[in-house]
Design a protein around this motif. Structure first.
Motif, PDB file in Angstrom:
ATOM      1  N   PHE A  46       0.849  -1.184   0.000  1.00 41.89           N
ATOM      2  CA  PHE A  46       0.000   0.000   0.000  1.00 41.89           C
ATOM      3  C   PHE A  46       0.896   1.249   0.000  1.00 41.89           C
ATOM      4  CE2 PHE A  46      -2.882  -3.090   1.918  1.00 41.89           C
ATOM      5  CZ  PHE A  46      -4.134  -2.733   1.417  1.00 41.89           C
ATOM      6  N   PRO A  47       0.466   2.338  -0.644  1.00 43.30           N
ATOM      7  CA  PRO A  47       1.232   3.590  -0.559  1.00 43.30           C
ATOM      8  C   PRO A  47       1.439   4.047   0.886  1.00 43.30           C
ATOM      9  CG  PRO A  47      -0.473   3.765  -2.245  1.00 43.30           C
ATOM     10  CD  PRO A  47      -0.720   2.471  -1.519  1.00 43.30           C
ATOM     11  N   GLN A  48       0.440   3.812   1.736  1.00 42.98           N
ATOM     12  CA  GLN A  48       0.550   4.227   3.144  1.00 42.98           C
ATOM     13  C   GLN A  48       1.690   3.498   3.844  1.00 42.98           C
ATOM     14  OE1 GLN A  48      -2.226   3.378   1.512  1.00 42.98           O
ATOM     15  NE2 GLN A  48      -4.062   4.409   2.321  1.00 42.98           N
ATOM     16  N   TYR A  70       2.197   5.117  13.364  1.00 41.39           N
ATOM     17  CA  TYR A  70       1.761   3.806  12.873  1.00 41.39           C
ATOM     18  C   TYR A  70       1.035   3.986  11.554  1.00 41.39           C
ATOM     19  CZ  TYR A  70      -2.794   5.078  14.961  1.00 41.39           C
ATOM     20  OH  TYR A  70      -3.970   5.713  15.294  1.00 41.39           O
ATOM     21  N   ASN A  71       0.802   2.889  10.868  1.00 43.36           N
ATOM     22  CA  ASN A  71       0.147   2.923   9.564  1.00 43.36           C
ATOM     23  C   ASN A  71      -1.312   3.354   9.717  1.00 43.36           C
ATOM     24  OD1 ASN A  71      -0.951   2.262   6.972  1.00 43.36           O
ATOM     25  ND2 ASN A  71       0.653   0.734   6.682  1.00 43.36           N
ATOM     26  N   PRO A  72      -1.754   4.395   9.024  1.00 45.88           N
ATOM     27  CA  PRO A  72      -3.147   4.843   9.158  1.00 45.88           C
ATOM     28  C   PRO A  72      -4.160   3.788   8.722  1.00 45.88           C
ATOM     29  CG  PRO A  72      -2.076   5.951   7.313  1.00 45.88           C
ATOM     30  CD  PRO A  72      -0.995   5.247   8.085  1.00 45.88           C
ATOM     31  N   LEU A  73      -3.736   2.806   7.958  1.00 40.55           N
ATOM     32  CA  LEU A  73      -4.653   1.728   7.556  1.00 40.55           C
ATOM     33  C   LEU A  73      -5.138   0.932   8.759  1.00 40.55           C
ATOM     34  CD1 LEU A  73      -2.888   0.391   4.328  1.00 40.55           C
ATOM     35  CD2 LEU A  73      -5.010   1.720   4.448  1.00 40.55           C
ATOM     36  N   HIS A  74      -4.364   0.946   9.851  1.00 42.54           N
ATOM     37  CA  HIS A  74      -4.806   0.255  11.065  1.00 42.54           C
ATOM     38  C   HIS A  74      -6.115   0.858  11.586  1.00 42.54           C
ATOM     39  CE1 HIS A  74      -1.476  -2.447  11.454  1.00 42.54           C
ATOM     40  NE2 HIS A  74      -0.574  -1.502  11.650  1.00 42.54           N
ATOM     41  N   ASP A  75      -6.347   2.133  11.304  1.00 39.79           N
ATOM     42  CA  ASP A  75      -7.578   2.795  11.749  1.00 39.79           C
ATOM     43  C   ASP A  75      -8.718   2.622  10.748  1.00 39.79           C
ATOM     44  OD1 ASP A  75      -6.354   3.768  14.064  1.00 39.79           O
ATOM     45  OD2 ASP A  75      -5.679   5.611  13.058  1.00 39.79           O
ATOM     46  N   GLN A  76      -8.455   1.916   9.662  1.00 38.56           N
ATOM     47  CA  GLN A  76      -9.448   1.751   8.608  1.00 38.56           C
ATOM     48  C   GLN A  76      -9.855   0.284   8.420  1.00 38.56           C
ATOM     49  OE1 GLN A  76      -8.099   3.850   5.029  1.00 38.56           O
ATOM     50  NE2 GLN A  76      -6.994   5.305   6.326  1.00 38.56           N
ATOM     51  N   GLY A  77      -9.695  -0.509   9.488  1.00 34.66           N
ATOM     52  CA  GLY A  77     -10.146  -1.896   9.429  1.00 34.66           C
ATOM     53  C   GLY A  77      -9.105  -2.894   8.994  1.00 34.66           C
ATOM     54  N   TYR A  78      -7.827  -2.490   9.003  1.00 34.16           N
ATOM     55  CA  TYR A  78      -6.737  -3.381   8.610  1.00 34.16           C
ATOM     56  C   TYR A  78      -5.820  -3.648   9.815  1.00 34.16           C
ATOM     57  CZ  TYR A  78      -7.837  -2.215   3.706  1.00 34.16           C
ATOM     58  OH  TYR A  78      -8.459  -2.034   2.485  1.00 34.16           O
TER      59      TYR A  78
END
Length: 243
Positions: free
Chosen positions: A81-83, A200-208
């Motif tokens: 992922f780009p993130q 931390y990776n912002p994807l963790h806050d988006q259900g990942y």
């Protein structure tokens, strides 16, 4: 039977049974401090820059601070992922990481990978995809870094395949493999993140909760295992690195 592995500046091999008994529920900082002290050369952290990996990096680089920073080996699969890539760059600057990036040798973009190995190789041959993007680059990296022991961010509660994972084990090449977070839970890792105001990776806050390659990682629903979004529908629970 007691397992053992030779280490630099040691006349006797490590007794893994004794180490696992001593450190089975120890704080990750204590495990990492022992590792730095007893393996002064050849110690490497492997990291996908998930939250657990970053917790270990934070402990190593902000708390323990060895004279020679522990190399952080990151596998650029060309499909992140780009993130994730943005986080890697941010962490490199923040921690002044000794970052070692390894990837497939004969292509350097996702498009070139598809042109050479076929579009969506992960759908047609997931084992070959992981061998090309993860397993071979990892083994090459560990070898070129003269690795004696490598640190992972795995926890026992992440998956049933990891439920009995020891803190110290041997990999297939006889290297020491260290799992400092073995006894921690997801809640423990996030508590550390909050306490230390970590990035931390912002994807963790988006259900990942667990983040792998973009084409084969999906959000996780309520009540699902935290790694359920990895390789969804394939029956896989590991990419092959830790088998």
């Amino acid at each position: 039977m007691t397992q053992s592995v030779d280490a630099p500046a040691q006349t006797q091999p490590f007794d893994l049974d004794a180490l696992n008994q001593q450190f089975d529920t120890a704080h990750p900082k204590d495990i990492l401090a022992w590792s730095v002290e007893n393996i002064p050369t050849g110690l490497v952290q492997t990291s996908a820059f998930n939250v657990d990996d970053l917790v270990l990096t934070d402990i190593l680089y902000k708390q323990i601070k060895p004279a020679q920073p522990v190399p952080v080996l990151f596998l650029d699969t060309l499909h992140h992922f780009p993130q994730t890539l943005e986080l890697v760059a941010k962490a490199k600057d923040l921690y002044a990481l000794n970052l070692q990036v390894y990837k497939i040798q004969d292509v350097d973009t996702r498009e070139a990978f598809a042109a050479k190995y076929g579009k969506a190789l992960w759908d047609s041959d997931i084992l070959r995809f992981h061998d090309l993007t993860k397993i071979e680059p990892l083994q090459r990296g560990l070898s070129e870094l003269n690795t004696v022991a490598w640190i992972t961010g795995r926890r026992r509660d992440q998956a049933s395949t990891r439920a009995d994972m020891p803190v110290f084990e041997l990999d297939k090449q006889g290297r020491l493999k260290i799992n400092p977070l073995a006894s921690w839970t997801r809640k423990d890792s996030w508590a550390y993140v909050a306490e230390h105001s970590m990035i931390y990776n912002p994807l963790h806050d988006q259900g990942y909760p667990s983040i792998g390659d973009e084409p084969i990682t999906t959000p996780v629903g309520e009540g699902e295992d935290e790694r359920a979004g990895r390789w969804r529908g394939t029956g896989k629970t590991e990419c092959g690195i830790h088998i």
